[in-house]
Structure formats: C-alpha cells, structure tokens
Design an enzyme around this catalytic site. Sequence first.
Site, PDB file in Angstrom:
ATOM      1  N   GLU A  41       0.832  -1.200   0.000  1.00 31.51           N
ATOM      2  CA  GLU A  41       0.000   0.000   0.000  1.00 31.51           C
ATOM      3  C   GLU A  41       0.875   1.261   0.000  1.00 31.51           C
ATOM      4  O   GLU A  41       1.858   1.346   0.739  1.00 31.51           O
ATOM      5  CB  GLU A  41      -0.888  -0.008   1.245  1.00 31.51           C
ATOM      6  CG  GLU A  41      -1.793   1.208   1.399  1.00 31.51           C
ATOM      7  CD  GLU A  41      -2.657   1.138   2.661  1.00 31.51           C
ATOM      8  OE1 GLU A  41      -3.608   1.914   2.765  1.00 31.51           O
ATOM      9  OE2 GLU A  41      -2.368   0.288   3.535  1.00 31.51           O
ATOM     10  N   LYS A 116      -9.045   2.623  -2.646  1.00 30.87           N
ATOM     11  CA  LYS A 116      -9.359   1.993  -1.364  1.00 30.87           C
ATOM     12  C   LYS A 116     -10.751   2.410  -0.904  1.00 30.87           C
ATOM     13  O   LYS A 116     -11.081   3.593  -0.887  1.00 30.87           O
ATOM     14  CB  LYS A 116      -8.301   2.388  -0.321  1.00 30.87           C
ATOM     15  CG  LYS A 116      -8.408   1.672   1.015  1.00 30.87           C
ATOM     16  CD  LYS A 116      -7.225   2.063   1.898  1.00 30.87           C
ATOM     17  CE  LYS A 116      -7.228   1.318   3.220  1.00 30.87           C
ATOM     18  NZ  LYS A 116      -6.037   1.654   4.034  1.00 30.87           N
ATOM     19  N   CYS A 152      -5.427  -2.985   1.802  1.00 24.78           N
ATOM     20  CA  CYS A 152      -5.338  -3.125   3.260  1.00 24.78           C
ATOM     21  C   CYS A 152      -6.701  -3.318   3.927  1.00 24.78           C
ATOM     22  O   CYS A 152      -7.267  -4.399   3.908  1.00 24.78           O
ATOM     23  CB  CYS A 152      -4.596  -1.932   3.857  1.00 24.78           C
ATOM     24  SG  CYS A 152      -3.884  -2.299   5.490  1.00 24.78           S
ATOM     25  N   SER A 189       0.027  -2.886   6.980  1.00 27.95           N
ATOM     26  CA  SER A 189      -0.587  -3.268   8.254  1.00 27.95           C
ATOM     27  C   SER A 189       0.474  -3.268   9.341  1.00 27.95           C
ATOM     28  O   SER A 189       1.399  -4.074   9.311  1.00 27.95           O
ATOM     29  CB  SER A 189      -1.215  -4.660   8.123  1.00 27.95           C
ATOM     30  OG  SER A 189      -1.785  -5.074   9.338  1.00 27.95           O
ATOM     31  N   GLY A 317      23.209   0.827  34.869  1.00 29.59           N
ATOM     32  CA  GLY A 317      23.396  -0.442  35.551  1.00 29.59           C
ATOM     33  C   GLY A 317      22.071  -1.135  35.798  1.00 29.59           C
ATOM     34  O   GLY A 317      22.032  -2.218  36.387  1.00 29.59           O
ATOM     35  N   SER A 321      17.995   0.236  30.654  1.00 27.99           N
ATOM     36  CA  SER A 321      19.066   0.737  29.791  1.00 27.99           C
ATOM     37  C   SER A 321      19.891  -0.416  29.220  1.00 27.99           C
ATOM     38  O   SER A 321      20.402  -0.334  28.104  1.00 27.99           O
ATOM     39  CB  SER A 321      19.964   1.726  30.539  1.00 27.99           C
ATOM     40  OG  SER A 321      20.583   1.124  31.657  1.00 27.99           O
TER      41      SER A 321
END
Length: 576
Positions: A41, A116, A152, A189, A317, A321
């Site tokens: 699409e 569409k 779609c 999608s 630590g 992260s």
Amino acid sequence: MKIAIAQLNPTIGDIFGNSNLILEAAKKAEVEGANLLLTPELSLIGYPPRDLLIDPSFIAAAGAQLQQLAQALPPELAVIVGTALPNANAVQLGGKPLFNSAVLLQDGAVKTVFHKRLLPTYDVFDEDRYFEPGENSNYLSIGKVKIGVTICEDLWNNEEFWGKRSYAGDPVSDLAKLGVDLVVNLSASPYCARKRGVRSAMLQHSVIRCGIPIIYANQVGGNDDIIFDGSSFAVNRKGDLIQVLASFETDFAVLEYDAAKQDLFGSGGNGQDARSTTDLSFHPAEGDAEIWAALVLGVRDYVRKCGFSKVVLGLSGGIDSALVAAIASCAIGPENVLGVLMPSPYSSDHSVNDALELARNLGIAIELLPIGDLMKTYDRTLADLFLNTTFGIAEENIQSRIRGNLLMAISNKFGHLLLSTGNKSEMAVGYCTLYGDMNGGLAVISDVPKTRVYSLCRWLNSGIEKVNNQAELEKEIIPVNIISKAPSAELKPGQVDQDSLPDYDVLDDILQRSIEHHESAQQIIAAGHDEAVVKRVVKLVRQAEFKRRQAAPGLKISDRAFGTGWRMPIAKYSFY
C-alpha cells in the site's frame, strides 16, 4: 500465470528511492517469469505519509514519478503500485482531495486505477483526514483470470470472523459477486504482538467463506513509531497458507495461479506448495523473539531514515538501559553505540560494575561522567531558594536532569541520536522525569511493560543461534546481577521502585487491563486486585498525561501504545 510479491521497505516521502525499489523488484520479477508484480500500500510514497499529503507539490511529484516508473518498467510485466491520486471531483462535488489508490502499470502507461474503499480511523490511522473512499470494487484481467484488487483495510470487514460489521461495505463479498478468480491485497498493516496470527486466521476464514484464494502483500520496516512486520502470505481456495514471506525484513516470492485448477500454488510451482526456510504458520504464542525482532527493526530504520549513524544512551546499571543498549547494538552494530555512565553519590558500586560488564559483553564504547560535583553546584545555587525545605522529588529529579543535559550535550556535539530508556510501566504512571531521563529522540521500549523487559533479557541470555539474521549472540548478554537485583532509580539512599509502586506483576496486569482492554476500575477490582491500589494506579495514569505528551516517539508493539494512536486530553475531569 505467475504472480510476484515484493515485500518492500519504503521511506516516507522518498518518491525517487521508493520508485527504484519497485523497479528493482520488477526486474527480478521479469527474470522469474512473472506476469504480475504486487507491491505494498502506498509503496511509491511510503506509509503513513500523514500531512505530506496536504502539500500539492508532493502529490504532483508523486504523479510525475509514477509516469516515469511506468515507462521504466519491463513493458510486458503488469505491476500494481500504491500511491495517492487526486480526486478530480472534490472541488465540484465535495469530498476529500485524494484517493488511496492502487495503480496498474503496463506497457509504459497507467492501465487501471483502483481506490481503497474502507478507510480506517482508529488507533494510528486517520485516513479519512486525507482520502475519499472508493465507491466500487473492481478487478483486472490477465488472460482469462479475473484478479480482484483490494487495499489493506478492504479485507478487514469480515463480519462472521469479527462478530460485528465495522463498515457498511464489504469489498471481498462484492468481488465474489463479480466472479473474480483471485483477490490480491496491497497492505501497510502495522505490527503489534499476536497480530500476524490474527491476520492469517481472518483471511483464511474469508477464503473459506468466499472460495477465492487471496494474496496479501504487506509493507515491512519502521516509520516513526510504527513498525511494519511484512509477513506477506498467500492462501489457497481451501484456506491453507501456501506461501509465507519473512517477518521483519524485505523479501520476494513468486506464486503460480493455475487457471485449470482455479487455485493458487506456492513457489514450488506445478501444483507444489512452497516448503523452504519459512514455516507456513504464524504461531499463536508469539513472544520475546518476535518483539525483539520488531524493536531491532524499529531502531535500525528510525536511525537510518532520520539520517543518523550512531546513538548514545545513558547506562545506569539497570535493566531498562541494558535492554536498550542490547537492542541498539544488534540494530546498528556495537561500534555505533555509545553508553554513558553518570554515577551520583547514591549510585551503588554494583550498578557501576554492572554497566561496565554490560558494555564489555556488548562490545560498545562507554564514557564515565560522575555527576557529584554538578549536584553540589545545583545545591549551592538553589540553597537560598530551597532554605527550610525538605529534600524530596525536586532534588531527586535534578540528578536525572543533569544526566539528561549531559546526554543532550553529547548528542549535539557528535550528532548521535539519543535513545531514552523508559519502559511502558514507568511511562504509564509517570515514573519518569521530564527533561531528564525522558530526553531523547526515540523511546525504544516505551511500549514494553517492565515484566516484558525482564522476559526479554532472560530470553537474550537463554542462548540464541541468531537474532534477526544478525551475528550470533553469546550467553549472558545482560549481566545476571542486572536481572536479579531489585529495580531502583538510585536517586536517594536505599531507594527501590517498590517504595512508591506496586510489584510490577501487579502493576502491569492493572495497566494492561485498563489501557489495552479498557476495563473500568471496578472491573479490575472484581478481577482480584486491591481497590486502593487500582484507584491509585488509575489516578497516576491520568495525571501523567502531560508528561507523555512531551515524550520522544516510542516504538509501538501493542494494540494500545502511548504514541500517535493515543489521543487522550491532558486537561480533563476524572469520572473515577
């Protein structure tokens, strides 16, 4: 008749580059002896183009490039390209100025245009902001084979499958009434967990209902906060999956339609289904491996499409992260990732050591920037103003904002993209600091609940042969101490997250019920959760809206993410 699927990764607005991707796929299809090539699409302009569609010069450039592409394509190959076309009747008759269209190109020209019909307006979609819906379904003919063309959402109104009708029209049923032999779908999608299996089940149901095979060509790649998984597939008239393309990477396949048997067959041809490297199913228990692949793709494409080559992030630590660093390392290579460790007087020795061990495991560069002296400078500067007040959240947040400033300075100086590391649980209840740890250009795991963060890290350490076709990962990528220790922001002595939050198992279940399942507070309490805890969590979610509105874009992996599909007002009355 042979039909090729080009599972492409277009860049929004890169009309020339996307055109070249289509042209390359067409040349490959020609070599493979294909008669028809399918692309996703809006493959020429990228999806979702959003307000680029408002710019007349953009639409004009797309139109001009479409004509050039038509002339450059192999003349005998029919190619269906997705693009936006002007609505010539909009001024006189009213309506939106554009159509979301599929254009058949052949013999150097535009042969047929399909619009569409069903325009989604939920979650991340706002297509009726730009597009006029098509009025009718139609088909193209190759030889004596009638091929119905859909885009779609046109396939997503199966009332029997969903138990409800979302739109007045049903393009698949209309095509069946026209007597088509095959339905093709150009799609963009987006990915969310468990959606791949739902897609295939829905279309398999549609095929069984109508008796018409379907080919589904989906976009792949990351565009801003949205990730597209690809996972294109084909279903024969019995409802069997006979071809499945790769997930989270570009791919290409050729299928065969046998007019005599009135059915579709996979790459094997001669009535043989494809049985290659891809398992012809979408497993219902799609978990950590799938989410990892989605996040890696999302980071890789965001970095590349935004023009960056390196990233920087703060390493505490902690587990969040650590996961973001691992994702970034896999996405763009460890040599392109810089971790910055910024310990305060409240940072434990094991957190510093854990961050250093993580950096060694991943092979990323690390910088150590202690912030104790900067904290003292803030204390002196604010001493008179803060006199006779108690140490609290304001002072704690100064630490986070010092770190945020340092990271932004590095980002500005060296042109690195700053990745923020907050998870969905924190973003939901506001357990994050504006202009501090929320600083960044991409929030990698902002749609990943804390419990899933732990699950992903354990999965990483469980031993994987390959991740998303990247180099092999060794065991214990995430130091075991990062996973086993109690989570903490370490903004004051002895602090842990559960000082102010419920256990994450409890919190995440409440959040999922409220945010994704839209359960009321009373329903969540009835499910067994403590009333006071539920009401407090719901209140925190509501109060944190102003923070989320200022957050970096976050990669979407769930049905309900805090991104473009989340449209909550900030100033609102609470009815709880």
